[in-house]
Design a protein around this motif. Structure first.
Motif, PDB file in Angstrom:
ATOM      1  N   CYS A  47       0.833  -1.203   0.000  1.00 36.40           N
ATOM      2  CA  CYS A  47       0.000   0.000   0.000  1.00 36.40           C
ATOM      3  C   CYS A  47       0.872   1.261   0.000  1.00 36.40           C
ATOM      4  O   CYS A  47       0.613   2.192  -0.751  1.00 36.40           O
ATOM      5  CB  CYS A  47      -0.922  -0.050   1.213  1.00 36.40           C
ATOM      6  N   CYS A  52      -1.446  -1.216  -4.141  1.00 38.57           N
ATOM      7  CA  CYS A  52      -2.576  -1.917  -3.517  1.00 38.57           C
ATOM      8  C   CYS A  52      -3.815  -1.907  -4.410  1.00 38.57           C
ATOM      9  O   CYS A  52      -4.819  -2.527  -4.107  1.00 38.57           O
ATOM     10  CB  CYS A  52      -2.905  -1.260  -2.185  1.00 38.57           C
ATOM     11  N   CYS A  58      -3.059   5.990  -0.338  1.00 39.33           N
ATOM     12  CA  CYS A  58      -3.767   5.620   0.883  1.00 39.33           C
ATOM     13  C   CYS A  58      -3.016   6.193   2.074  1.00 39.33           C
ATOM     14  O   CYS A  58      -3.599   6.521   3.095  1.00 39.33           O
ATOM     15  CB  CYS A  58      -3.832   4.112   1.047  1.00 39.33           C
ATOM     16  N   CYS A 269      -7.954  -1.080   2.742  1.00 40.32           N
ATOM     17  CA  CYS A 269      -7.540   0.279   2.350  1.00 40.32           C
ATOM     18  C   CYS A 269      -8.316   0.659   1.102  1.00 40.32           C
ATOM     19  O   CYS A 269      -9.237  -0.060   0.704  1.00 40.32           O
ATOM     20  CB  CYS A 269      -6.027   0.351   2.134  1.00 40.32           C
ATOM     21  N   GLY A 270      -7.949   1.765   0.481  1.00 39.38           N
ATOM     22  CA  GLY A 270      -8.664   2.204  -0.713  1.00 39.38           C
ATOM     23  C   GLY A 270      -8.661   1.148  -1.817  1.00 39.38           C
ATOM     24  O   GLY A 270      -9.545   1.118  -2.663  1.00 39.38           O
ATOM     25  N   GLY A 271      -7.650   0.282  -1.811  1.00 38.32           N
ATOM     26  CA  GLY A 271      -7.548  -0.762  -2.834  1.00 38.32           C
ATOM     27  C   GLY A 271      -8.450  -1.955  -2.567  1.00 38.32           C
ATOM     28  O   GLY A 271      -8.472  -2.890  -3.346  1.00 38.32           O
TER      29      GLY A 271
END
Ligand code: ZN
Length: 512
Positions: A47, A52, A58, A269-271
């Motif tokens: 990340c 990610c 992130c 996370c954002g991913g």
């Protein structure tokens, strides 16, 4: 119903299967082992390096720090002693002061107590000068968090009961409103998803055994079935931690979180979500909630989507548990303020000031319960002021917003900031109309909801909007009071035009 995992392994020797782990059955690293920690570090570096799957960063690079942090030791020198630091005294270079924030349950058994591990004004200076012993002072959930923080190479840690002054004269009231900064700027959040209280911990005690069944001869060869191992909704969304009201904003404001659950660890996370089985999942319909820039990122969405998002969040919040009912306005305060910023509106007691958010957020009703106003310092039109009207009940005072269609919102409805009794208060202004007692039998009836459960006579209607229709219906707040004393909300509803006297008075009145 829990999902299952089905897999086939063609060509496996049947005769030896009973002692062997079948290929395809996930076996996790021992929780808290070097390999487990290596995986966490792998997720972080993926990340950090922007690999990610999220199109952006992130990772936070802010130099805003919480008021206090726990110092776990410099350069990987790990002793049993840790120190409390006022962050005004330490570097604000983000690379040197990255910290982990802990999201956890205090546990009902701590109700009304200040456990001995808490930081208070009595032990603050000793904790800063001489430090204190992890082993002797801290409960297991905190010890586990320190283990993880050190293993992934993070020196500082934020835990509410250690970094906010507890007990008499503590600074909880001011610090509790700064949760945005704490969770937004954390290098990463650790969520003790499976620990019911501070003593329980979250390492070394997960379910590692996955019973499976085998169908020896199917058209696919040997087929195995076990309970799904990657069950993010079951382990995290419905886990004990996410039933807590405080945790909603902690999770939403965190850019990335490691969830330690009963069965495995998840990275979010954002991913998306990563599992220990190396499965990579999207976070379903709610993925935008976990965008690292949430809630700033909702500014680009349509008005309808924005209203739905805010209403869904508040409805969800009111289903969550609080140890202290009086915390209802505080435990969502930071998130509400951030939403207000993203939508460019002021927010007062869970009500958004800008039309049509204002009208829509006033049109709430209790869901399956009658209410009792427990916070008289809050206005009657804020759902935050209420709890269920049953002393014994552990249920939350759930709310539901009114579904609306084709409404022309009343322009005189406004939130105004005023000086009242020496305090700055947000007052609601709206047209308060008399109710017409009609004897006409025909036509639609009033559809009223009374907050306290009991239907009241002698009410008036504060008009919120008019439903465009051949026979107009009005969305109203039901109010009681007098022009001299002002008005109070006692309910809400949908009222056909013939019940409202529009004749004499078109006066905008104060509602508190
Ligand atoms: Zn990421």
């Amino acid at each position: 119903m829990s999902p299952i995992r089905v897999w086939a392994v063609p060509g496996v020797d049947n005769s030896r299967s009973s002692e062997l782990i079948p290929p395809g059955l996930p076996v996790f690293w021992k929780s808290g082992s070097p390999n487990h920690f290596r995986l966490l570090k792998g997720w972080l570096s993926l990340c950090d390096g922007g690999r990610c799957g999220y199109q952006g960063e992130c990772r936070r690079n802010s130099n805003t720090l919480p008021t206090r942090l726990l110092d776990l030791g410099e350069g990987g020198i790990h002793t049993d002693t840790v120190y409390l630091r006022g962050t005004a005294e330490i570097s604000t270079n983000p690379a040197e002061t990255r910290y982990i924030a802990l999201s956890h349950c205090w546990g009902e058994k701590m109700k009304g107590m200040t456990p001995e591990w808490c930081t208070t004004y009595d032990n603050e200076s000793t904790r800063k000068k001489e430090g204190f012993s992890i082993d002797e002072v801290l409960p297991k959930t905190f010890k586990d968090t320190i283990k993880v923080a050190r293993a992934i190479g993070v020196r500082y840690l934020w835990i509410d009961s250690l970094c906010i002054m507890q007990g008499d004269g503590g600074d909880w009231n001011t610090e509790a409103t700064k949760m945005t900064e704490v969770f937004k700027n954390a290098y990463c959040t650790i969520a003790a998803a499976s620990a019911e209280d501070s003593d329980q911990g979250f390492l070394d005690q997960r379910e590692s055994d996955f019973p499976y069944a085998m169908v020896p001869n199917s058209s696919h060869g040997k087929v195995f079935v076990c309970r799904a191992t990657d069950d993010f909704p079951g382990d995290v969304e419905n886990g004990v931690l996410n039933t807590r009201a405080w945790v909603l904003q902690e999770r939403l404001l965190s850019a990335r979180t490691i969830h330690f659950t009963k069965r495995q660890t998840y990275w979010e996370c954002g991913g998306g979500v990563r599992c220990e089985t190396l499965t990579n999942m999207r976070n379903g319909n709610h993925s935008f909630r976990y965008d690292p820039n949430f809630p700033g990122s909702i500014g680009d969405r349509s008005l309808t989507a924005q209203i739905k998002l805010v209403q869904d969040l508040f409805e969800q919040y009111t289903t969550l548990s609080l140890t202290y009912q009086n915390d209802r306005p505080t435990a969502i305060h930071s998130l509400a303020m951030e939403l207000g910023k993203a939508l460019d509106t002021n927010v007062a007691y869970g009500i958004f000031g800008k039309a049509p958010f204002l009208h829509r957020s006033l049109l709430w009703r209790g869901l399956g319960c009658s209410l009792k106003q427990i916070l008289p310092e809050l206005p009657s039109w804020s759902w935050m002021a209420y709890h269920v009207n049953d002393e014994q009940s552990k249920d939350a005072a759930k709310i539901k917003y009114q579904d609306v269609e084709d409404v022309e919102w009343d322009k005189s409805v406004r939130l105004v900031e005023q000086q009242e009794a020496g305090n700055n208060r947000w007052i609601l202004k709206a047209r308060v109309m008399r109710r017409r007692d009609t004897s006409e039998e025909d036509g639609d009836k009033e559809d009223l909801y009374f907050d306290l459960g009991q239907a009241l006579d002698d009410v008036r209607y504060a008009v919120m909007g008019r439903k465009a229709d051949a026979n107009p219906t009005y969305y109203v707040l039901v109010v009681q009071g007098s022009p001299a004393s002002g008005w109070k909300r006692v309910g809400m509803g949908l009222v056909p035009k013939r019940y409202i006297l529009f004749d004499d008075q078109d006066i905008v009145a104060k509602i508190w």
